[in-house]
Design an enzyme around this catalytic site. Sequence first.
Site, PDB file in Angstrom:
ATOM      1  N   SER A 112       0.830  -1.198   0.000  1.00  0.00           N
ATOM      2  CA  SER A 112       0.000   0.000   0.000  1.00  0.00           C
ATOM      3  C   SER A 112       0.876   1.264   0.000  1.00  0.00           C
ATOM      4  O   SER A 112       1.682   1.442  -0.908  1.00  0.00           O
ATOM      5  CB  SER A 112      -0.949  -0.050   1.211  1.00  0.00           C
ATOM      6  OG  SER A 112      -1.998   0.858   1.086  1.00  0.00           O
ATOM      7  N   ASP A 148      -8.986  -4.261  -6.021  1.00  0.00           N
ATOM      8  CA  ASP A 148      -8.444  -3.679  -4.786  1.00  0.00           C
ATOM      9  C   ASP A 148      -9.191  -2.376  -4.508  1.00  0.00           C
ATOM     10  O   ASP A 148      -9.169  -1.457  -5.323  1.00  0.00           O
ATOM     11  CB  ASP A 148      -6.947  -3.403  -4.956  1.00  0.00           C
ATOM     12  CG  ASP A 148      -6.274  -2.984  -3.655  1.00  0.00           C
ATOM     13  OD1 ASP A 148      -6.893  -2.237  -2.874  1.00  0.00           O
ATOM     14  OD2 ASP A 148      -5.129  -3.386  -3.430  1.00  0.00           O
ATOM     15  N   HIS A 202      -7.365  -6.000  -0.541  1.00  0.00           N
ATOM     16  CA  HIS A 202      -6.277  -5.024  -0.578  1.00  0.00           C
ATOM     17  C   HIS A 202      -4.965  -5.747  -0.334  1.00  0.00           C
ATOM     18  O   HIS A 202      -4.704  -6.214   0.775  1.00  0.00           O
ATOM     19  CB  HIS A 202      -6.508  -3.950   0.477  1.00  0.00           C
ATOM     20  CG  HIS A 202      -5.452  -2.882   0.499  1.00  0.00           C
ATOM     21  ND1 HIS A 202      -4.978  -2.280  -0.642  1.00  0.00           N
ATOM     22  CD2 HIS A 202      -4.775  -2.310   1.534  1.00  0.00           C
ATOM     23  CE1 HIS A 202      -4.066  -1.378  -0.318  1.00  0.00           C
ATOM     24  NE2 HIS A 202      -3.919  -1.386   1.001  1.00  0.00           N
TER      25      HIS A 202
END
Length: 517
Positions: A229, A458, A485
Site C-alpha cells: 500500500s 483492490d 487489498h
Amino acid sequence: MITLAAGGCTSVSDGQAEAGVHFEQAGPAGTVPPGLEKFYGQQLGWGACDDYASSDTDRKLFKSTPELKCARLTVPLDYTKPDGKTITLGLLRRKATGQRIGSLLINPGGPGASGVDAAASLAGAVAGNDLGKRFDLVGFDPRGIGSSEPSVHCLTDAERDQQRADDIEDSSAAGVAKQVQQLKDYTSKCAQRSGADLLANIGTRDVAKDLDVMRSALGDKKLTYLGFSYGTFLGTTYAEQFPANVRAMVLDGAVDPSQSPADQSVAQSAGFQKAFEQFAAWCVKRQDCALGKDAGKAVQAYHDLVIPLVKNPVDTGDGRKLAFADATIATIQALYTEQLWETLNSGLVQLKRGVGLTLMTMADLYDGRGTDGKYSNEQDAFTAVQCVDNPQSKDLATELDTERRATQAAPFLDNGQPLPTASAGDACSYWPVPNTSQPHLPKVSGLPATLVVSTTNDPATPYQAGVNLAGALGGFLLTYQGTQHTAFLQGSDCVDQVGVAYLVDLKLPAADPRCSS
C-alpha cells in the site's frame, strides 16, 4: 567473536553492558553519503520486544515468539543538519534460519502503520518458505510512528473519542464553520504536542533516507524491500533517491506517485464502491442479508440503515454511540477483505435492532483504538505524513469539487446531506509546516527490475495504479484477480511463488504474470 554478514563483517559483543541485549555492528555497508558515517556504521543492540508493542495483542505475540528481537536505530531528525538533533526508530527482526542472503525490510503501509507489528505478524508466514530461510525479516516503525521516538501525537484518547462522537456531517454554514475551527484546533495541538520540527521532517522523503541508513547498519550493500500500500510509495521514493542501492523490491497494492491527492481520493472512492457492490452481490444470496434480496437496491437499503445515524446515533453497549462517520469507517474497514464481509453483515443486522456495537468495534480497529480505550498514533501519523507529502490545498472550491466527484464515484458513501456551499477543507489545509514533496513521475535511472503486484478489485489502491507504477519503474506487473487489498503472503500460492522466486533468486517470468483467487 566475529561472524560474516552480507556486506562485510559483523562484530558481536556479549551484551554485558546492558542485560539481555545483544550488540552487533554490521555496517557500514555499501555506499555511505558524506557526513553520515556515524549513522550508517552504528551499532545495534538487539533485545526483547516488550517495549516496542503498540497493543496487548502484540505484547502477547512478542512474548510467545522469543526469536523476535528488537533494537533502536538512530537517525538525524533533519538530514540537512546531521550534527543536530537525532531521533530513534524501532526495529524488529526474525533472523534467517538457513544460508542468509541479507535482510528483507518491510513496510505495511498507512502511512502510520507499525512495521514492527507487521513483521511480527508475518513471521509465521515466512517461516516455512525460502524468505524465512534466506532473509532476516526486518520490520521498522517509520519516524514518528509506533515505537519510534519521539512520536507524532495530536489528540488525547478522550479527545479522539469526542472527535468521533461529534456530528461532523452538518453541511450548514454553522456546521462548516464548526468544522473549520475543529480542524484548526487539531493542527494546533499536533504542532504543540509533537513539535513543529518533527512534523516538518516526517515525510516520505526523509523516511526513504532512514531506510538507507537501516540498510547499511544491518550490513546490506543493497536493499531488499517489501512494501504494501503506502509502502509502495516509500519504495518508489527510495528507488528514486538511491536507485543503485536496490537489490530487489516487491511493491504490492500500488500508489501511483504521479497522481494528485484529489484524483487518488476519487479513484479510491470508485474502488470502494466496486468492493461494496461485490459485497452486496455476496450478501443478497444469504437468508440473513441486512441489505435485502436485490443487489440493485443494496445502496438504498444501506442508506436506510446508516443515514439516520447522522442525526440519531445509536447505543453501542459500552457507553458510546455509533454515528454515521463511524458506521462508514466500519464499512470501509470490512471492504478491505472478503474475510470481514460476514462481520459487516452481522453489524448491519445488529444496527437494524438499534445496536451499534459490532460496527463500532470495526471502526475502532480502523482507528487504532484498543479494548482499553487507548489509541495508537496511526491516524495522527497518517495525517502528518500526508500533509507534508503533498501540496497543501487552500482552494476550498477544489476541495468541494473533489468531495462531489468522490461522492459520485461511491454512492454508498453519500450521507444524504446537501454538499456545503463552501468546503471546510481538511487538516492539511491548515497544516503548520510546508510540504516537502509533491506528486510526480519518478526518475529511476539505473534501477534494477522490480515487481509490482496489483489486485483487480483492490478497493484502496485501484488496479490501474499498479499498472501505472510498473510502467513508471520499468518493472514487472503481477496481476491478481480478486477483491481485497494486497495479495503477497496472504494465501495465494501463485502470487507467493512469483514473489519469493524474485526476492530470493532475482528470477522473474518472461512476461507479466497473472494469478487468480
